[in-house]
Motif scaffolding. Structure first.
Motif, PDB file in Angstrom:
ATOM      1  N   PHE A  98      -3.405 101.805  40.932  1.00 18.51           N
ATOM      2  CA  PHE A  98      -3.768 103.210  40.733  1.00 18.51           C
ATOM      3  C   PHE A  98      -5.252 103.347  40.385  1.00 18.51           C
ATOM      4  CE2 PHE A  98      -4.109 106.983  37.905  1.00 18.51           C
ATOM      5  CZ  PHE A  98      -3.919 107.931  38.893  1.00 18.51           C
ATOM      6  N   TYR A  99      -5.769 102.462  39.528  1.00 15.71           N
ATOM      7  CA  TYR A  99      -7.190 102.525  39.143  1.00 15.71           C
ATOM      8  C   TYR A  99      -8.073 102.320  40.370  1.00 15.71           C
ATOM      9  CZ  TYR A  99     -11.002 102.374  35.758  1.00 15.71           C
ATOM     10  OH  TYR A  99     -12.123 102.686  35.029  1.00 15.71           O
ATOM     11  N   LEU A 100      -7.691 101.358  41.206  1.00 11.06           N
ATOM     12  CA  LEU A 100      -8.478 101.081  42.416  1.00 11.06           C
ATOM     13  C   LEU A 100      -8.477 102.289  43.351  1.00 11.06           C
ATOM     14  CD1 LEU A 100     -10.137  98.883  43.805  1.00 11.06           C
ATOM     15  CD2 LEU A 100      -8.028  98.041  44.862  1.00 11.06           C
ATOM     16  N   MET A 101      -7.318 102.936  43.474  1.00 14.73           N
ATOM     17  CA  MET A 101      -7.218 104.129  44.337  1.00 14.73           C
ATOM     18  C   MET A 101      -8.085 105.267  43.820  1.00 14.73           C
ATOM     19  SD  MET A 101      -3.121 104.121  45.038  1.00 14.73           S
ATOM     20  CE  MET A 101      -3.080 105.863  45.421  1.00 14.73           C
ATOM     21  N   GLN A 102      -7.919 105.586  42.536  1.00 17.37           N
ATOM     22  CA  GLN A 102      -8.650 106.748  41.998  1.00 17.37           C
ATOM     23  C   GLN A 102     -10.146 106.481  41.944  1.00 17.37           C
ATOM     24  OE1 GLN A 102     -10.355 107.540  38.981  1.00 17.37           O
ATOM     25  NE2 GLN A 102     -10.315 105.459  38.178  1.00 17.37           N
ATOM     26  N   TYR A 103     -10.535 105.226  41.642  1.00 17.36           N
ATOM     27  CA  TYR A 103     -11.971 104.937  41.567  1.00 17.36           C
ATOM     28  C   TYR A 103     -12.617 105.001  42.952  1.00 17.36           C
ATOM     29  CZ  TYR A 103     -16.449 102.925  40.520  1.00 17.36           C
ATOM     30  OH  TYR A 103     -17.804 102.740  40.419  1.00 17.36           O
ATOM     31  N   SER A 104     -11.889 104.560  43.968  1.00 17.96           N
ATOM     32  CA  SER A 104     -12.409 104.642  45.337  1.00 17.96           C
ATOM     33  C   SER A 104     -12.622 106.106  45.736  1.00 17.96           C
ATOM     34  CB  SER A 104     -11.445 103.966  46.318  1.00 17.96           C
ATOM     35  OG  SER A 104     -11.304 102.603  46.016  1.00 17.96           O
ATOM     36  N   ILE A 105     -11.676 106.963  45.365  1.00 20.60           N
ATOM     37  CA  ILE A 105     -11.792 108.396  45.670  1.00 20.60           C
ATOM     38  C   ILE A 105     -12.984 109.003  44.931  1.00 20.60           C
ATOM     39  CG2 ILE A 105     -10.677 110.633  45.263  1.00 20.60           C
ATOM     40  CD1 ILE A 105      -7.991 109.241  45.795  1.00 20.60           C
ATOM     41  N   SER A 106     -13.084 108.726  43.648  1.00 19.93           N
ATOM     42  CA  SER A 106     -14.174 109.299  42.838  1.00 19.93           C
ATOM     43  C   SER A 106     -15.537 108.781  43.298  1.00 19.93           C
ATOM     44  CB  SER A 106     -13.971 108.961  41.355  1.00 19.93           C
ATOM     45  OG  SER A 106     -12.749 109.464  40.893  1.00 19.93           O
ATOM     46  N   ASN A 107     -15.606 107.482  43.602  1.00 20.65           N
ATOM     47  CA  ASN A 107     -16.862 106.884  44.045  1.00 20.65           C
ATOM     48  C   ASN A 107     -17.305 107.470  45.380  1.00 20.65           C
ATOM     49  OD1 ASN A 107     -18.822 105.136  43.139  1.00 20.65           O
ATOM     50  ND2 ASN A 107     -17.997 103.341  44.146  1.00 20.65           N
ATOM     51  N   LEU A 108     -16.341 107.623  46.286  1.00 21.79           N
ATOM     52  CA  LEU A 108     -16.640 108.227  47.591  1.00 21.79           C
ATOM     53  C   LEU A 108     -17.183 109.641  47.405  1.00 21.79           C
ATOM     54  CD1 LEU A 108     -16.471 108.185  50.718  1.00 21.79           C
ATOM     55  CD2 LEU A 108     -14.115 109.001  50.502  1.00 21.79           C
ATOM     56  N   ASN A 109     -16.536 110.410  46.537  1.00 17.13           N
ATOM     57  CA  ASN A 109     -16.975 111.783  46.298  1.00 17.13           C
ATOM     58  C   ASN A 109     -18.376 111.824  45.702  1.00 17.13           C
ATOM     59  OD1 ASN A 109     -16.351 114.540  46.501  1.00 17.13           O
ATOM     60  ND2 ASN A 109     -15.874 114.665  44.334  1.00 17.13           N
ATOM     61  N   ALA A 110     -18.653 110.930  44.745  1.00 12.53           N
ATOM     62  CA  ALA A 110     -19.973 110.899  44.100  1.00 12.53           C
ATOM     63  C   ALA A 110     -21.073 110.630  45.118  1.00 12.53           C
ATOM     64  CB  ALA A 110     -19.991 109.837  43.000  1.00 12.53           C
ATOM     65  N   PHE A 111     -20.869 109.648  45.980  1.00 18.90           N
ATOM     66  CA  PHE A 111     -21.903 109.307  46.965  1.00 18.90           C
ATOM     67  C   PHE A 111     -22.067 110.399  48.024  1.00 18.90           C
ATOM     68  CE2 PHE A 111     -21.506 104.829  45.483  1.00 18.90           C
ATOM     69  CZ  PHE A 111     -22.851 104.585  45.288  1.00 18.90           C
ATOM     70  N   ILE A 112     -20.954 111.003  48.453  1.00 18.42           N
ATOM     71  CA  ILE A 112     -21.063 112.081  49.453  1.00 18.42           C
ATOM     72  C   ILE A 112     -21.786 113.285  48.858  1.00 18.42           C
ATOM     73  CG2 ILE A 112     -19.746 113.745  50.836  1.00 18.42           C
ATOM     74  CD1 ILE A 112     -17.720 111.581  51.379  1.00 18.42           C
ATOM     75  N   ILE A 113     -21.543 113.558  47.566  1.00 12.94           N
ATOM     76  CA  ILE A 113     -22.258 114.662  46.909  1.00 12.94           C
ATOM     77  C   ILE A 113     -23.756 114.364  46.831  1.00 12.94           C
ATOM     78  CG2 ILE A 113     -22.585 115.838  44.690  1.00 12.94           C
ATOM     79  CD1 ILE A 113     -19.529 115.661  44.318  1.00 12.94           C
ATOM     80  N   ILE A 114     -24.122 113.111  46.515  1.00 13.36           N
ATOM     81  CA  ILE A 114     -25.543 112.738  46.467  1.00 13.36           C
ATOM     82  C   ILE A 114     -26.189 112.923  47.846  1.00 13.36           C
ATOM     83  CG2 ILE A 114     -27.138 110.797  46.147  1.00 13.36           C
ATOM     84  CD1 ILE A 114     -26.053 111.937  43.547  1.00 13.36           C
TER      85      ILE A 114
END
Length: 283
Positions: A98-114
């Motif tokens: 679950f941590y790997l899933m949610q962190y991948s989602i959050s990380n993807l969102n952070a970079f796309i926002i940048i």
């Protein structure tokens, strides 16, 4: 490496490489669980988790470049992932996945926002000497945290999406990042890893300092950006063609330029998943 390559490539490297190596480590732990090698291997993972939590947090406090900050933030999060993996119980493996899933989602969102922030500032200028000296601005327009100063006044919705993602990294309830950290810490406590649990909580609180610095600059500092005066009264003409026949002639000003739909739909979906996970709290 994070800092020296285009942001879109950093996004791929930051997410796909981690998923593949952690799935490999999960297989390794699973298939060696009944051998002597497993004890030595899980002990090594536990030591790696310890150093990841400390180094990712302490060194991250000194960073002023946004992608380097995300890199050390990742090291800190890897500490949580390795902690779950080293415990090797049913609850901890669930927490690991679950941590790997949610962190991948959050990380993807952070970079796309940048990346999107870089696009959204295309019509703005900044007279700060520091920003004029940045190299590779075409591939990585946002490189230092101070470039985000006052961005809330430029694009409030994108700034709020970034804030939600960063608060998820911190582990603030009720965002998805809180539930992931809670699952890992719960598994660690149930298996007697009290020192590692206390260390994980402490480093998580300390790492909030550099995350909240980004929030402060985005929402509470004044913006250095202003619309490029050359574009203020500029009108652009466009022709809509169908089968080489003119269908419509339109004109628009630069203030009507918006982000492309693939960026906005992706950011909206990922941000809502992070924000609304508590209503459907299942993997």
């Amino acid at each position: 490496m994070y800092d020296a390559i285009p942001t879109i490539v950093t996004t791929f490297v930051a997410i796909v490489a981690k998923i593949s190596i952690f799935v490999f480590l999960l297989e390794l732990v699973h298939y060696t669980s009944n051998s002597l090698f497993n004890f030595q291997f899980t002990s090594t993972l536990l030591v790696s988790s310890l150093f990841s939590l400390i180094i990712g947090t302490v060194v991250g406090l000194t960073q002023f470049r946004i992608k380097r900050l995300f890199a050390y933030s990742t090291i800190s999060h890897v500490g949580f992932i390795l902690l779950a993996l080293s415990i090797n119980s049913i609850e901890s493996i669930q927490a690991f996945i679950f941590y790997l899933m949610q962190y991948s989602i959050s990380n993807l969102n952070a970079f796309i926002i940048i990346i999107s922030i870089g696009f959204s500032l295309y019509c703005y200028i900044n007279d700060e000497q520091e920003f004029k000296q940045l190299v590779d601005k075409n591939n990585s327009p946002i490189q230092v945290i101070s470039q985000l100063k006052g961005y809330f006044y430029v694009n409030p919705i994108l700034a709020l999406s970034l804030a939600i993602t960063i608060f998820s990294f911190v582990g603030i309830p009720p965002l998805i990042g809180f539930f992931a950290k809670q699952m890992v810490l719960s598994a660690a406590l149930d298996n007697g890893y009290i020192f590692m649990t206390l260390l994980a909580i402490l480093t998580s609180v300390i790492s909030a300092v550099y995350y909240l610095n980004i929030i402060k600059q985005v929402f509470f500092d004044s913006s250095d950006y202003k619309i490029n005066p050359e574009l203020t009264n500029l009108e652009l003409d466009a022709n809509i063609m169908k089968n080489n026949i003119l269908v419509q002639n339109i004109s628009f000003k630069t203030n009507s330029i918006v982000l492309s739909s693939y960026l906005t739909i992706t950011i909206s979906t990922l941000t809502l998943v992070i924000l609304l996970f508590m209503f459907v709290p299942q993997e």
